[in-house]
Write an enzyme that holds these catalytic residues in place. Structure first.
Site, PDB file in Angstrom:
ATOM      1  N   ASP A 136     -43.536  -6.877  17.728  1.00 22.36           N
ATOM      2  CA  ASP A 136     -42.963  -5.804  18.538  1.00 22.36           C
ATOM      3  C   ASP A 136     -43.726  -4.498  18.314  1.00 22.36           C
ATOM      4  OD1 ASP A 136     -41.080  -5.317  20.505  1.00 22.36           O
ATOM      5  OD2 ASP A 136     -39.723  -4.314  19.129  1.00 22.36           O
ATOM      6  N   CYS A 201     -29.025 -11.419  37.314  1.00 24.56           N
ATOM      7  CA  CYS A 201     -29.351 -10.066  36.848  1.00 24.56           C
ATOM      8  C   CYS A 201     -28.475  -9.049  37.587  1.00 24.56           C
ATOM      9  CB  CYS A 201     -30.833  -9.777  37.080  1.00 24.56           C
ATOM     10  SG  CYS A 201     -31.213  -8.039  36.748  1.00 24.56           S
ATOM     11  N   CYS A 246     -29.752 -12.097  31.673  1.00 25.74           N
ATOM     12  CA  CYS A 246     -30.685 -13.088  32.218  1.00 25.74           C
ATOM     13  C   CYS A 246     -30.961 -14.218  31.232  1.00 25.74           C
ATOM     14  CB  CYS A 246     -31.982 -12.433  32.699  1.00 25.74           C
ATOM     15  SG  CYS A 246     -32.837 -11.470  31.459  1.00 25.74           S
ATOM     16  N   CYS A 250     -28.972 -18.557  31.278  1.00 23.84           N
ATOM     17  CA  CYS A 250     -30.052 -19.551  31.273  1.00 23.84           C
ATOM     18  C   CYS A 250     -29.564 -20.842  30.617  1.00 23.84           C
ATOM     19  CB  CYS A 250     -31.259 -18.996  30.521  1.00 23.84           C
ATOM     20  SG  CYS A 250     -32.567 -20.215  30.309  1.00 23.84           S
TER      21      CYS A 250
HETATM   22  C1  B12 Z   1     -42.027  -3.382  27.010  1.00 21.47           C
HETATM   23  C2  B12 Z   1     -41.049  -4.411  26.501  1.00 21.47           C
HETATM   24  C3  B12 Z   1     -39.816  -4.495  27.123  1.00 21.47           C
HETATM   25  C4  B12 Z   1     -39.481  -3.722  28.378  1.00 21.47           C
HETATM   26  C5  B12 Z   1     -40.142  -4.430  29.576  1.00 21.47           C
HETATM   27  C6  B12 Z   1     -39.915  -5.941  29.572  1.00 21.47           C
HETATM   28  C7  B12 Z   1     -40.924  -6.673  30.422  1.00 21.47           C
HETATM   29  N1  B12 Z   1     -40.511  -7.814  30.921  1.00 21.47           N
HETATM   30  O1  B12 Z   1     -42.047  -6.258  30.567  1.00 21.47           O
HETATM   31  C8  B12 Z   1     -37.942  -3.719  28.365  1.00 21.47           C
HETATM   32  C9  B12 Z   1     -37.448  -2.494  27.630  1.00 21.47           C
HETATM   33  C10 B12 Z   1     -37.275  -3.798  29.710  1.00 21.47           C
HETATM   34  C11 B12 Z   1     -37.692  -4.966  27.510  1.00 21.47           C
HETATM   35  C12 B12 Z   1     -36.542  -5.701  27.583  1.00 21.47           C
HETATM   36  C13 B12 Z   1     -36.310  -6.827  26.809  1.00 21.47           C
HETATM   37  N2  B12 Z   1     -37.056  -7.261  25.770  1.00 21.47           N
HETATM   38 CO1  B12 Z   1     -38.787  -6.530  25.341  1.00 21.47          CO
HETATM   39  N3  B12 Z   1     -40.527  -6.056  24.866  1.00 21.47           N
HETATM   40  C14 B12 Z   1     -41.368  -5.237  25.401  1.00 21.47           C
HETATM   41  C15 B12 Z   1     -42.698  -5.271  24.648  1.00 21.47           C
HETATM   42  C16 B12 Z   1     -42.790  -4.044  23.739  1.00 21.47           C
HETATM   43  C17 B12 Z   1     -43.918  -5.379  25.560  1.00 21.47           C
HETATM   44  C18 B12 Z   1     -43.753  -6.415  26.695  1.00 21.47           C
HETATM   45  C19 B12 Z   1     -44.880  -6.339  27.683  1.00 21.47           C
HETATM   46  O2  B12 Z   1     -46.037  -6.242  27.299  1.00 21.47           O
HETATM   47  N4  B12 Z   1     -44.550  -6.345  28.963  1.00 21.47           N
HETATM   48  C20 B12 Z   1     -45.547  -6.252  29.976  1.00 21.47           C
HETATM   49  C21 B12 Z   1     -45.518  -7.408  30.955  1.00 21.47           C
HETATM   50  C22 B12 Z   1     -46.871  -7.504  31.670  1.00 21.47           C
HETATM   51  O3  B12 Z   1     -45.367  -8.577  30.248  1.00 21.47           O
HETATM   52  P1  B12 Z   1     -44.264  -9.696  30.596  1.00 21.47           P
HETATM   53  O4  B12 Z   1     -43.053  -9.208  31.264  1.00 21.47           O
HETATM   54  O5  B12 Z   1     -44.095 -10.418  29.320  1.00 21.47           O
HETATM   55  O6  B12 Z   1     -45.080 -10.455  31.712  1.00 21.47           O
HETATM   56  C23 B12 Z   1     -45.605 -11.726  31.567  1.00 21.47           C
HETATM   57  C24 B12 Z   1     -44.963 -12.652  32.585  1.00 21.47           C
HETATM   58  O7  B12 Z   1     -44.657 -11.876  33.738  1.00 21.47           O
HETATM   59  C25 B12 Z   1     -46.101 -13.598  32.839  1.00 21.47           C
HETATM   60  N5  B12 Z   1     -46.312 -13.836  34.223  1.00 21.47           N
HETATM   61  C26 B12 Z   1     -47.249 -13.287  34.988  1.00 21.47           C
HETATM   62  N6  B12 Z   1     -47.213 -13.772  36.200  1.00 21.47           N
HETATM   63  C27 B12 Z   1     -46.203 -14.671  36.231  1.00 21.47           C
HETATM   64  C28 B12 Z   1     -45.737 -15.480  37.258  1.00 21.47           C
HETATM   65  C29 B12 Z   1     -44.644 -16.318  36.997  1.00 21.47           C
HETATM   66  C30 B12 Z   1     -44.161 -17.202  38.098  1.00 21.47           C
HETATM   67  C31 B12 Z   1     -44.025 -16.338  35.717  1.00 21.47           C
HETATM   68  C32 B12 Z   1     -42.826 -17.209  35.449  1.00 21.47           C
HETATM   69  C33 B12 Z   1     -44.530 -15.522  34.676  1.00 21.47           C
HETATM   70  C34 B12 Z   1     -45.614 -14.699  34.971  1.00 21.47           C
HETATM   71  O8  B12 Z   1     -47.308 -13.025  32.330  1.00 21.47           O
HETATM   72  C35 B12 Z   1     -47.063 -11.689  31.980  1.00 21.47           C
HETATM   73  C36 B12 Z   1     -48.012 -11.237  30.930  1.00 21.47           C
HETATM   74  O9  B12 Z   1     -47.986 -12.023  29.774  1.00 21.47           O
HETATM   75  C37 B12 Z   1     -42.550  -6.617  23.837  1.00 21.47           C
HETATM   76  C38 B12 Z   1     -43.184  -6.589  22.445  1.00 21.47           C
HETATM   77  C39 B12 Z   1     -44.680  -6.747  22.530  1.00 21.47           C
HETATM   78  N7  B12 Z   1     -45.399  -5.958  21.766  1.00 21.47           N
HETATM   79  O10 B12 Z   1     -45.181  -7.577  23.246  1.00 21.47           O
HETATM   80  C40 B12 Z   1     -41.024  -6.827  23.763  1.00 21.47           C
HETATM   81  C41 B12 Z   1     -40.509  -8.242  23.976  1.00 21.47           C
HETATM   82  C42 B12 Z   1     -41.174  -8.812  25.191  1.00 21.47           C
HETATM   83  N8  B12 Z   1     -39.095  -8.017  24.263  1.00 21.47           N
HETATM   84  C43 B12 Z   1     -38.305  -8.903  23.773  1.00 21.47           C
HETATM   85  C44 B12 Z   1     -36.912  -8.926  24.003  1.00 21.47           C
HETATM   86  C45 B12 Z   1     -36.071  -9.777  23.062  1.00 21.47           C
HETATM   87  C46 B12 Z   1     -36.362  -8.193  25.058  1.00 21.47           C
HETATM   88  C47 B12 Z   1     -34.931  -8.293  25.613  1.00 21.47           C
HETATM   89  C48 B12 Z   1     -34.343  -9.689  25.640  1.00 21.47           C
HETATM   90  C49 B12 Z   1     -34.033  -7.340  24.796  1.00 21.47           C
HETATM   91  C50 B12 Z   1     -32.642  -7.155  25.329  1.00 21.47           C
HETATM   92  N9  B12 Z   1     -31.715  -8.045  25.049  1.00 21.47           N
HETATM   93  O11 B12 Z   1     -32.367  -6.176  25.993  1.00 21.47           O
HETATM   94  C51 B12 Z   1     -35.124  -7.714  27.048  1.00 21.47           C
HETATM   95  C52 B12 Z   1     -35.487  -8.805  28.058  1.00 21.47           C
HETATM   96  C53 B12 Z   1     -35.792  -8.232  29.418  1.00 21.47           C
HETATM   97  C54 B12 Z   1     -36.658  -9.187  30.236  1.00 21.47           C
HETATM   98  N10 B12 Z   1     -36.034 -10.000  31.059  1.00 21.47           N
HETATM   99  O12 B12 Z   1     -37.881  -9.185  30.076  1.00 21.47           O
HETATM  100  C55 B12 Z   1     -39.060  -9.980  23.019  1.00 21.47           C
HETATM  101  C56 B12 Z   1     -39.136 -11.222  23.912  1.00 21.47           C
HETATM  102  C57 B12 Z   1     -39.073 -12.541  23.152  1.00 21.47           C
HETATM  103  C58 B12 Z   1     -39.208 -13.699  24.087  1.00 21.47           C
HETATM  104  N11 B12 Z   1     -38.725 -14.852  23.661  1.00 21.47           N
HETATM  105  O13 B12 Z   1     -39.742 -13.617  25.174  1.00 21.47           O
HETATM  106  C59 B12 Z   1     -40.454  -9.248  22.772  1.00 21.47           C
HETATM  107  C60 B12 Z   1     -41.650 -10.173  22.756  1.00 21.47           C
HETATM  108  C61 B12 Z   1     -40.327  -8.536  21.417  1.00 21.47           C
HETATM  109  C62 B12 Z   1     -40.600  -9.474  20.250  1.00 21.47           C
HETATM  110  N12 B12 Z   1     -41.677  -9.257  19.516  1.00 21.47           N
HETATM  111  O14 B12 Z   1     -39.877 -10.403  20.027  1.00 21.47           O
HETATM  112  N13 B12 Z   1     -38.764  -5.258  26.723  1.00 21.47           N
HETATM  113  S1  SF4 Z   2     -34.328 -22.033  33.191  1.00 22.95           S
HETATM  114 FE1  SF4 Z   2     -33.395 -20.934  34.920  1.00 22.95          FE
HETATM  115  S2  SF4 Z   2     -32.268 -19.230  33.997  1.00 22.95           S
HETATM  116 FE2  SF4 Z   2     -33.690 -20.012  32.430  1.00 22.95          FE
HETATM  117  S3  SF4 Z   2     -35.502 -18.701  32.639  1.00 22.95           S
HETATM  118 FE3  SF4 Z   2     -35.863 -20.523  33.894  1.00 22.95          FE
HETATM  119  S4  SF4 Z   2     -35.157 -19.937  35.938  1.00 22.95           S
HETATM  120 FE4  SF4 Z   2     -34.308 -18.445  34.516  1.00 22.95          FE
HETATM  121  S1  SF4 Z   3     -32.300  -7.633  30.726  1.00 24.48           S
HETATM  122 FE1  SF4 Z   3     -32.470  -9.227  32.295  1.00 24.48          FE
HETATM  123  S2  SF4 Z   3     -30.427  -9.317  33.261  1.00 24.48           S
HETATM  124 FE2  SF4 Z   3     -30.533  -7.409  32.105  1.00 24.48          FE
HETATM  125  S3  SF4 Z   3     -31.158  -5.933  33.669  1.00 24.48           S
HETATM  126 FE3  SF4 Z   3     -33.035  -6.613  32.583  1.00 24.48          FE
HETATM  127  S4  SF4 Z   3     -33.817  -8.304  33.826  1.00 24.48           S
HETATM  128 FE4  SF4 Z   3     -31.691  -7.925  34.466  1.00 24.48          FE
END
Ligand code: B12
Ligand code: SF4
Ligand code: SF4
Length: 358
Positions: A136, A201, A246, A250
């Site tokens: 993180d 969501c 979200c 799941c």
């Molecule tokens: C910024 C950040 C956030 C931001 C933005 C989240 C986001 N999705 O980008 C916010 C504050 C919203 C957030 C929320 C959460 N976070 Co956060 N966050 C981070 C952080 C610091 C960076 C993530 C990042 O680089 N995002 C940038 C985008 C580009 O990355 P991405 O969303 O992962 O995108 C990938 C996918 O989209 C995929 N992708 C691309 N194209 C496609 C197409 C398809 C079809 C699919 C399926 C995928 C896909 O590739 C992308 C790049 O790898 C990391 C820690 C770290 N240093 O990595 C933790 C991290 C991602 N977070 C974590 C957690 C636990 C959460 C929350 C669950 C916390 C909570 N309960 O509120 C939520 C989940 C929200 C969500 N649904 O993503 C964990 C996730 C663990 C895991 N098993 O995935 C991390 C890894 C922290 C850790 N070290 O454990 N987070």
């Molecule tokens: S199994 Fe269903 S709820 Fe879970 S991450 Fe995939 S699409 Fe979302």
């Molecule tokens: S953590 Fe997941 S369910 Fe909650 S607002 Fe973000 S994307 Fe939606």
């Protein structure tokens, strides 16, 4: 099976055994080459404004997607996952106005993960290698490197899902000059036709499979500075920090996550699954920071937690509760205009909830 290239470093199997004592159940190895795809995703999302001003890995995508920036002679990235799902769930307190905390923040799950990884890093350094731990941290895209290490697939909710285990895991890694055999076979998609997270969501923040609009995601909305946009205040409902919807919808994470539950009492930390927001609004900044200082709160300013607490009050408190109205009265004349505005909103929301719909 991954093996080190010298006898002096721990074997991959020894690493797996060592970290298990720290609750780490899944370990993999990734190559330290630049994560080009993720780099372009970060740049693209920044251009589209989907990061909503977030820094973290977005601050310097060229660094956060290049493990060799940290360790120039890196040969491997050892990636680890630690569950944060618990067997039983604490119940909300019967007094005050309880607000919900995201599971990942009930206790500090990153520290035991880092301690486990540091134990391995110390052994690697003893063997003459460079080894740096990330979890993180702004310098590493944790999900993407874990995906490359073969730990899981990107779910439609953007989380990394581990096969047979789901997404309730925190992720971390060690970038090292030691040589371990990297994973080359990506885990195939396990979501199939399911779209429950997209439908579940509360703010429609999952704008395409795997793509989160930061400006709509409650997890970010509750952390970021500034007023909470009025259109999202009802959706905040009773959340003070984090959002699990979200993942809670799941089927894979909920059902199979139970195979790797953890015991919340082990670390001896206070379990913060609920926060009494009435008590929080009566506390000093120093008291709030003492309780919640490990959470990521913009600028470490406790006013943002007060702001969240006011929204929870409006959404969930008993409109007839005099203590609640007294707290709102106080905040309506606060020096902070943002808190004043949120207190006014909360009061109006309580009035609206007190009036039965015609
Ligand atoms: C910024 C950040 C956030 C931001 C933005 C989240 C986001 N999705 O980008 C916010 C504050 C919203 C957030 C929320 C959460 N976070 Co956060 N966050 C981070 C952080 C610091 C960076 C993530 C990042 O680089 N995002 C940038 C985008 C580009 O990355 P991405 O969303 O992962 O995108 C990938 C996918 O989209 C995929 N992708 C691309 N194209 C496609 C197409 C398809 C079809 C699919 C399926 C995928 C896909 O590739 C992308 C790049 O790898 C990391 C820690 C770290 N240093 O990595 C933790 C991290 C991602 N977070 C974590 C957690 C636990 C959460 C929350 C669950 C916390 C909570 N309960 O509120 C939520 C989940 C929200 C969500 N649904 O993503 C964990 C996730 C663990 C895991 N098993 O995935 C991390 C890894 C922290 C850790 N070290 O454990 N987070
Ligand atoms: S199994 Fe269903 S709820 Fe879970 S991450 Fe995939 S699409 Fe979302
Ligand atoms: S953590 Fe997941 S369910 Fe909650 S607002 Fe973000 S994307 Fe939606």
């Amino acid at each position: 099976m991954s093996r080190p290239d010298t006898a002096s470093v721990p074997t991959f199997e020894e690493i797996e055994r060592l970290v298990r004592d720290h609750g780490i159940t899944h370990v993999g190895v990734a190559s330290p080459d630049i994560l080009h795809d993720t780099r372009s995703v970060l740049h693209r999302r920044k251009r589209r404004g989907l990061h909503d001003g977030m820094q973290f890995t977005y601050r310097n995508p060229d660094r956060s997607t290049d493990p060799r920036r940290a360790v120039p002679d890196a040969h491997s990235v050892i990636v680890a996952a630690r569950s944060y799902l618990t067997e039983t769930e604490p119940s909300p307190p019967s007094t005050g106005v309880p607000a919900r905390v995201g599971r990942y923040a009930w206790v500090d799950h990153y520290e035991p993960l880092r301690v486990g990884l540091r134990t391995v890093a110390a052994l690697l350094r003893d063997a003459g290698h460079r080894a740096l731990v990330f979890a993180d941290d702004n310098s590493m895209v944790d999900r993407a490197i874990a995906q490359r290490a073969g730990l899981g697939w990107f779910g439609k909710n953007a989380n990394l899902l581990l096969p047979g285990a789901g997404s309730f895991f925190v992720l971390g890694s060690i970038v090292t000059s030691a040589r371990y055999e990297p994973n080359t076979t990506p885990v195939s998609d396990g979501c199939g036709t399911c779209v429950r997270c997209i439908d579940g969501c509360p703010t429609d923040a999952i704008i395409a499979p795997g793509v989160i609009d930061g400006a709509r995601c409650l997890s970010w909305i509750l952390q970021k500075p500034g007023p909470i946009p009025v259109e999202f205040r009802r959706a905040v409902h009773d959340r003070i920090y984090g959002c699990d919807d979200c993942q809670d919808v799941c089927p894979i994470s909920v059902r199979l996550g139970r195979r790797n539950t953890i015991d919340l009492d082990v670390g001896g930390d206070e379990v913060q699954a609920y926060v009494d927001v009435l008590a929080l609004l009566d506390s000093t900044d120093a008291e709030i920071e003492a309780r919640h200082g490990r959470w990521w709160i913009a600028g470490r300013e406790m006013r943002w937690l007060r702001r969240n607490a006011l929204v929870v009050i409006g959404n969930t408190a008993d409109p007839a509760d005099r203590d609640v109205r007294a707290v709102l009265d106080r905040y309506r004349s606060d020096d902070d205009p943002i808190l004043v505005e949120h207190a006014l909103w909360a009061d109006a929301r309580l009035d609206e909830r007190a009036t039965p719909a015609p």
